[in-house]
Design a protein around this motif. Structure first.
Motif, short mmCIF file in Angstrom:
data_model
loop_
_atom_site.label_atom_id
_atom_site.label_comp_id
_atom_site.label_asym_id
_atom_site.label_seq_id
_atom_site.Cartn_x
_atom_site.Cartn_y
_atom_site.Cartn_z
N ASN A 448 0.81 -1.22 0.00
CA ASN A 448 0.00 0.00 0.00
C ASN A 448 0.85 1.27 0.00
O ASN A 448 0.37 2.35 -0.36
N LEU A 449 2.11 1.14 0.40
CA LEU A 449 3.00 2.30 0.36
C LEU A 449 3.13 2.85 -1.06
O LEU A 449 3.30 4.06 -1.25
N PHE A 450 3.06 1.98 -2.05
CA PHE A 450 3.32 2.40 -3.43
C PHE A 450 2.13 2.17 -4.36
O PHE A 450 2.23 2.44 -5.56
N LYS A 451 1.01 1.67 -3.82
CA LYS A 451 -0.17 1.44 -4.66
C LYS A 451 -1.42 1.89 -3.91
O LYS A 451 -1.74 1.35 -2.86
N ILE A 452 -2.10 2.87 -4.44
CA ILE A 452 -3.31 3.37 -3.82
C ILE A 452 -4.53 2.65 -4.42
O ILE A 452 -4.51 2.26 -5.60
N ILE A 453 -5.54 2.45 -3.61
CA ILE A 453 -6.76 1.78 -4.05
C ILE A 453 -7.90 2.78 -4.00
O ILE A 453 -8.19 3.35 -2.95
N ASP A 470 -8.14 2.02 2.13
CA ASP A 470 -6.86 1.74 2.78
C ASP A 470 -6.11 3.05 3.06
O ASP A 470 -6.69 3.98 3.57
N SER A 471 -4.85 3.14 2.68
CA SER A 471 -4.04 4.31 3.04
C SER A 471 -3.79 5.20 1.82
O SER A 471 -3.57 4.71 0.71
N ALA A 472 -3.78 6.51 2.05
CA ALA A 472 -3.44 7.50 1.02
C ALA A 472 -2.24 8.29 1.53
O ALA A 472 -2.37 9.10 2.45
N ASN A 499 -13.68 5.17 3.86
CA ASN A 499 -13.08 3.84 4.01
C ASN A 499 -11.56 3.87 4.00
O ASN A 499 -10.91 2.86 3.76
N THR A 500 -11.00 5.04 4.26
CA THR A 500 -9.54 5.18 4.29
C THR A 500 -9.04 4.99 5.71
O THR A 500 -9.58 5.59 6.65
N THR A 506 0.85 15.13 3.43
CA THR A 506 1.05 15.53 2.03
C THR A 506 -0.23 15.39 1.23
O THR A 506 -0.60 16.27 0.44
N VAL A 507 -0.96 14.29 1.43
CA VAL A 507 -2.22 14.08 0.73
C VAL A 507 -3.28 15.06 1.22
O VAL A 507 -4.05 15.62 0.43
#
Length: 564
Positions: A448-453, A470-472, A499-500, A506-507
Motif C-alpha cells: 500500500n506504500l506504493f499502490k493506492i486503491i 486503505d491508506s493514502a 473507508n480510508t 502531504t495528501v
C-alpha cells in the motif's frame, strides 16, 4: 467564478496575446528585470560560477523558454535553491582548478538538462507529488542555512579558509572578529534595507524593488569608499579594543564581468563523463532542479488571477531545452522561479510575454552597460543572498512545521541535518526514508506504500464520486492526483475518505489545495468521510487515521470496485 466569464476574461496567448497585453506585460517585464539583475549575479557567484552565468541563464529563460513553456506567468531563471547543488558540483569536479570545475559542471548541466527533456516527454510532471511536503520544506530550509553560512563571510568582507560546510559555519565568529569595516558597512546597510523594505506597505514605494535599492545604495557607498582603486585605510587607529586597524579594499570587492557580452561565453568539457562524481552532479542537478521548478510552477498557478493551470510536462521539457542551451554557452541551470514570478503577477503580468520582456531587458542592459554591473559591490549581493537564505530557514518555518505535528517536524529536522551532514540528494532521500518508516510503523502495508486503491464513478453527466480505500500517502497518490486532474472543470466532485484507514499530511495538503482550485475554476468539489478520522495534531491538514471501531481496529468498509 462563472466558467463562461472566466473564459471570456482569460488573456490570449502567442502573437494575439502580445498584441492584446503588451503594455501590462512590458511594464511587468521591466520591473522583474530590475529584481532579476542583482539576484542573477549573486546566485551565480555564490554557485562558484562567473557573474555572467546567471545573466545568460535568465536571458535564455526569458527569450527562449517563455515561447515554448507550458506556463503563463512564471519567470524562468537561476534560483537560490540550486546554489548548493551547483557549488557542490564545482567543488567535487574541479579539484582546485576553478575554470576546469566550471567547464566540467557546464557539461553536467547539459546532460542533466537532456534528462529533464526526456522526463518531460515521458510525462514526469507529476514528480513533485512523490516528495513529502515536510521533506521539501526541510530541503529548502537546509539550502537557506547553507546560503547564509557561505555568504555571511562575503557580507563581512572576509574570505573564509574553511572548505567544508560545517567548518564554514564554525568560522563565522572568526569572520565577525576580523570583519572589514567598510565592506561590512555596505553589506549591513543592504541587509537593513531589505528588512525595512519588507515592512513597507505604501504601494508607490513598493514599486521600487528592494534588491534594486540595495544595489544602488551599495554602488553609491562603493564610490564613497573608492572601491575602484585598491588602497589601505585605517579604522579607529586609537581604539585599543580592536585587534587591528589596517584594512585593504579595492576592485576585488566588486563584481568582475567581461567588457564584451560574448566574452562571457564558455563551453562545457565532457571529459569527466565517465566518473562517479560527474553522474552524481548530473542526478543532483536534474532531480533538484526539476522538483523545484515543478513546485514553483504549481505555486505560481495559485497566484494567477485567471486560474490557469500550467502544463507541467511541457514546462519541464521547455526548462530542459533552456538549460541545455544555457549549459552549452556558460550559463547556470534555470527553474520556474517563485520570487520573481510572484513579483510578475503582482506587477500585472498577463501572459508569458512578460517573461520574454524580462529576458530581453537583461540582454539589452548587459550588452550595452557592462561597466555598470562592475560597480556593484559583492557585499550588496551577499546581503541579498543572506536575506534570501534567512527567509528559507526562518524561525517561522520551524514553528509552522511544528504546528502541523511532531511527525512533520521530525521529518523537517531529519532532512535539514541530513543535507548539512552529507549533501542535498542524500539528505532528501533520508527524509523520504524516515517518512516511509513512520508509515510502516503506523500500519501501512508495504504494497500500500506504493499502490493506492480507489474508485472513480460517474453519477450522471456532471457528477463524479471518488472513493479512496486503505491508506493514502505521499508515495502512492500520484495515480489519484492524475485522475483528479483529468476530470473536466465545472463538474461536481465528491471525494470520499470514509473507508480510508490512514491519510498523511502531504495528501491532506494536496486535497485541500485541489478543492480550492477546482471550486475557483467554476466546479464544486466536496470532501467527505474525514469525520471518521482522528488527526495527529490540531492542525487542519495534519495526518489522520481512522477512528477505532471498538475492537482496536480502524473503521473500514470495502468498496464495490477498485482501480489505480
Amino acid at each position: 467564478m462563472d466558467p463562461t466569464t472566466a473564459s471570456r476574461q482569460t488573456p490570449k496567448t502567442g502573437i494575439p496575446g502580445l498584441i492584446e497585453n503588451w503594455k501590462s506585460d512590458l511594464t511587468s517585464g521591466f520591473l522583474v528585470f530590475l529584481i532579476a539583475l542583482p539576484l542573477c549575479l549573486g546566485i551565480a557567484m555564490a554557485s562558484g560560477f562567473p557573474p555572467m552565468a546567471g545573466i545568460i541563464s535568465a536571458i535564455i529563460g526569458g527569450v527562449v523558454v517563455s515561447r515554448i513553456s507550458g506556463s503563463y506567468v512564471t519567470i524562468n531563471g537561476p534560483a537560490a535553491g540550486l546554489i548548493v547543488v551547483i557549488l557542490s558540483a564545482v567543488q567535487s569536479l574541479g579539484e582546485g582548478d576553478a575554470m576546469a570545475a566550471y567547464r566540467y559542471t557546464l557539461a553536467a548541466i547539459v546532460v542533466a538538462s537532456l534528462l529533464q527533456i526526456v522526463m518531460g516527454l515521458l510525462k514526469a510532471g507529476r514528480l513533485n507529488a512523490f516528495f513529502p511536503a515536510s521533506v521539501v520544506h526541510g530541503m529548502l530550509a537546509a539550502i537557506g542555512i547553507i546560503i547564509m553560512a557561505k555568504q555571511f563571510h562575503t557580507l563581512l568582507g572576509v574570505k573564509p579558509e574553511a572548505k567544508e560546510l560545517i567548518d564554514t559555519i564554525l568560522e563565522i565568529p572568526h569572520s565577525i572578529a576580523n570583519f572589514n569595516p567598510e565592506i561590512a558597512f555596505i553589506g549591513g546597510v543592504g541587509l537593513l534595507i531589505l528588512m525595512v523594505w519588507s515592512r513597507v506597505r505604501n504601494r508607490y514605494l513598493r514599486m521600487v524593488p528592494g534588491p534594486l535599492l540595495v544595489v544602488l545604495v551599495g554602488m553609491a557607498l562603493g564610490q564613497y569608499f573608492d572601491l575602484d582603486h585598491q588602497h589601505v585605510y585605517m579604522f579607529l587607529p586609537n581604539d585599543p579594543a580592536i585587534p587591528h586597524h589596517e584594512f585593504t579594499v579595492g576592485p576585488a570587492f566588486l563584481v568582475a564581468v567581461p567588457e564584451h557580452f560574448f566574452s562571457g561565453f564558455y563551453f562545457p568539457d565532457f571529459s569527466k563523463i565517465g566518473t562517479v562524481a560527474f553522474w552524481g552532479a548530473v542526478l543532483s542537478i536534474c532531480l533538484v532542479g526539476s522538483l523545484e521548478s515543478l513546485l514553483s510552477a504549481t505555486a505560481v498557478d495559485k497566484l494567477d488571477p485567471y486560474r490557469r493551470q500550467s502544463d507541467l510536462n511541457r514546462d519541464l521539457t521547455a526548462v530542459g531545452i533552456g538549460n541545455t542551451l544555457a549549459g552549452m554557452i556558460g550559463g547556470l541551470p534555470m527553474i520556474a522561479e517563485i520570487v520573481r514570478s510572484s513579483a510578475n503577477v503582482g506587477n500585472g503580468a498577463r501572459t508569458g510575454w512578460a517573461n520574454f520582456f524580462h529576458g530581453a531587458f537583461l540582454l539589452f542592459f548587459v550588452a550595452l552597460f557592462p561597466h555598470f554591473i562592475h560597480e556593484i559591490p559583492l557585499a550588496s549581493l551577499a546581503a541579498l543572498l543572506v536575506y534570501t537564505g534567512f527567509r528559507l530557514a526562518s524561525p517561522k518555518e520551524f514553528a509552522k512545521t511544528m504546528g502541523i505535528g511532531w511527525e512533520q517536524f521530525a521529518l523537517f529536522v531529519i532532512t535539514i541535518v541530513g543535507v548539512l551532514a552529507t549533501d542535498l540528494l542524500i539528505g532528501v532521500l533520508l527524509g523520504i526514508l524516515a517518512k516511509l518508516l513512520i508509515h510502516v510503523a503506523r500500519g501501512v502495508t508495504f504494497l500500500n506504500l506504493f499502490k493506492i486503491i480507489y474508485t472513480v464513478e460517474k453519477a450522471g453527466s456532471d457528477t463524479y464520486h471518488i472513493a479512496v480505500t486503505d491508506s493514502a500517502v505521499f508515495s502512492n497518490f500520484m495515480g489519484l492526483k492524475g485522475d483528479l486532474a483529468a476530470i473536466p472543470a465545472g463538474k461536481t466532485l465528491i471525494v470520499d475518505f470514509s473507508n480510508t484507514t490512514f491519510i498523511d499530511h502531504t495528501v491532506m495538503e494536496f486535497i485541500d489545495h485541489f478543492q480550492a482550485d477546482y471550486n475557483a475554476r467554476g466546479g464544486r468539489c466536496t470532501i467527505v468521510g474525514l469525520e471518521h478520522h482522528e488527526p495527529f495534531s490540531d492542525h487542519p491538514l495534519a495526518a489522520r487515521r481512522a477512528k477505532s471501531n471498538g475492537n482496536g481496529k480502524g473503521r473500514v468498509n470495502k468498496p464495490s470496485a477498485q482501480m489505480g
